[in-house]
Motif scaffolding. Structure first.
Motif, short mmCIF file in Angstrom:
data_model
loop_
_atom_site.label_atom_id
_atom_site.label_comp_id
_atom_site.label_asym_id
_atom_site.label_seq_id
_atom_site.Cartn_x
_atom_site.Cartn_y
_atom_site.Cartn_z
N ASP A 69 0.22 -7.90 22.68
CA ASP A 69 0.72 -8.85 21.69
C ASP A 69 -0.35 -9.01 20.61
O ASP A 69 -1.42 -9.57 20.88
N GLN A 71 -0.74 -11.02 18.40
CA GLN A 71 -1.02 -12.42 18.09
C GLN A 71 -1.35 -13.23 19.35
O GLN A 71 -1.19 -14.45 19.36
N TRP A 72 -1.86 -12.57 20.39
CA TRP A 72 -1.97 -13.25 21.67
C TRP A 72 -2.87 -14.48 21.63
O TRP A 72 -2.62 -15.48 22.32
N THR A 74 -3.16 -16.70 19.51
CA THR A 74 -2.47 -17.88 18.99
C THR A 74 -1.22 -18.20 19.79
O THR A 74 -0.49 -19.13 19.46
N ASN A 75 -0.97 -17.44 20.84
CA ASN A 75 0.26 -17.59 21.60
C ASN A 75 -0.02 -17.41 23.09
O ASN A 75 0.58 -16.57 23.75
N ASN A 77 0.73 -19.24 25.60
CA ASN A 77 1.83 -19.56 26.51
C ASN A 77 2.60 -18.32 26.90
O ASN A 77 3.02 -18.15 28.05
N THR A 78 2.79 -17.42 25.93
CA THR A 78 3.50 -16.16 26.22
C THR A 78 2.69 -15.30 27.17
O THR A 78 3.24 -14.68 28.09
#
Length: 367
Positions: A69, A71-72, A74-75, A77-78
């Motif tokens: 990802d 953008q991990w 900033t994310n 939770n995913t």
């Protein structure tokens, strides 16, 4: 810089500290532990302070999953939700293995990579490590580590092998190739035959192998490297194996001038030798903070947090053993840590107790 300033730490673009978080080995426990640590750092506004993310063995499982990802950071939770996902269909994993079996050096390492990706990280990630070269600059820069094992009598400086999105090679010998060429054939510094770059499933198998499982990676850097070990019988390829068999935290890639690290945050998810990097740093003459002999006596029953303050070019190291006398008090005796510490109940219970206490209370105070 903005993250540091928001924490009350005033700095300019020229004085931003170089901070690295180094995940240890420890199998599935380390994979889950690293994600938990990063998740807690994000909650506390600390994740954006990291310049590098390094890993060996089990930590590379979650690293390869995270960077799928762009953008991990900033994310998170995913990233956490992936660990409880539905997993990969057996047919997909078998299809990948069938394709790898057609290659020249198919081995049990490929099987281990498929098992790790499908069963533990719940995805078959077919991207290449070099694909991450253009990722979001807000993510810490990833460094994966393995060790070279074919020259067992060779110098200790030639054992550590690192892989990043841009280059891969032996950092202490200054020998690198472009990561997109990892697996190709070289001789005397010249490309002889370009081979397809390994995907992340295969890289996971490479970085995390069982004791006797190894993979041959065909790389020749220079004639000088061959002379360094054996001028008469140069091997046809390097044998890269799990770096956790040598040192269970990727300190070697982050000591010295190349990355000029100011602070290393080292969560230790294994139940092995707590201070094994000390002898290595002394042998290769790398800057490493002094550790008091009284602290070394605690290696079998460590505290929950150690701060080894660096001087001059030495990085300051925050060392955080998961299995420690605070987490484990009243739960089980120190001599059974290694055996009982692998049980799922203790993994999950100690993981979140560890991250919530250490990451949220100790790291901000140190910064």
């Amino acid at each position: 810089m903005e993250s540091l300033n928001s924490l009350g730490i005033n700095c300019t673009a020229d004085s931003v500290p170089h901070i690295a978080l180094l995940g240890s080995g420890g199998g599935q426990r380390a994979a889950v532990g690293l994600v938990g640590s990063l998740y807690q750092m994000k909650k506390d506004g600390l994740l954006d302070t990291l310049l590098y993310l390094g890993g060996v063995s089990g930590s590379t499982w979650s690293m390869s999953s995270l960077y799928s990802d762009p953008q991990w950071s900033t994310n998170m939770n995913t990233a956490v939700s992936k660990l409880s996902g539905p997993g990969v269909e057996l047919e997909q994993a078998l299809g990948w293995l069938i394709e790898r079996a057609k290659e020249e050096h198919f081995s049990l390492t490929d099987v281990w990579g498929a098992l790790t990706s499908a069963a533990f990280m719940k995805q078959m990630d077919l991207r290449h490590l070099s694909d991450d070269a253009g990722q979001n600059a807000t993510n810490p820069y990833p460094i994966y580590s393995a060790i070279e094992n074919s020259f067992s009598d060779g110098p200790i400086e030639g054992k550590w092998f690192e892989m990043s999105p841009h280059e891969s090679g032996f950092p202490e010998m200054g020998l690198f190739i472009e990561t997109s060429l990892l697996g190709s054939k070289f001789q005397d510094g010249r490309l002889l035959e370009k081979k397809p770059e390994m995907d992340m499933v295969k890289l996971q198998g490479l970085c995390l192998q069982l004791q006797e499982v190894w993979r041959k990676v065909k790389i020749f850097f220079s004639r000088g490297l061959r002379r360094f070990w054996n001028p008469y019988k140069p091997a046809s390829c390097f044998q890269l194996i799990d770096a956790g068999l040598f040192i269970n935290v990727s300190y070697p890639s982050f000591l010295g001038d190349k990355r000029d690290i100011d602070l290393i945050i080292a969560p230790e998810f294994s139940a092995g030798n707590m201070f094994e990097a000390l002898d290595y740093a002394a042998e290769v003459n790398k800057p490493f903070p002094k550790i008091d002999d009284k602290v070394l006596e605690e290696r079998d029953w460590p505290k929950d947090c150690y701060v080894f303050e660096g001087k001059d070019k030495e990085p300051t190291i925050v060392y955080l053993p998961l299995f420690n006398r605070k987490n484990c008090k009243g739960l089980f005796h120190k001599h059974t840590l290694k055996e009982r510490g692998t049980r799922i109940f203790w993994r999950i219970f100690l993981l979140y107790r560890f991250t919530a206490y250490i990451i949220s209370s100790r790291i901000p105070l140190l910064l």
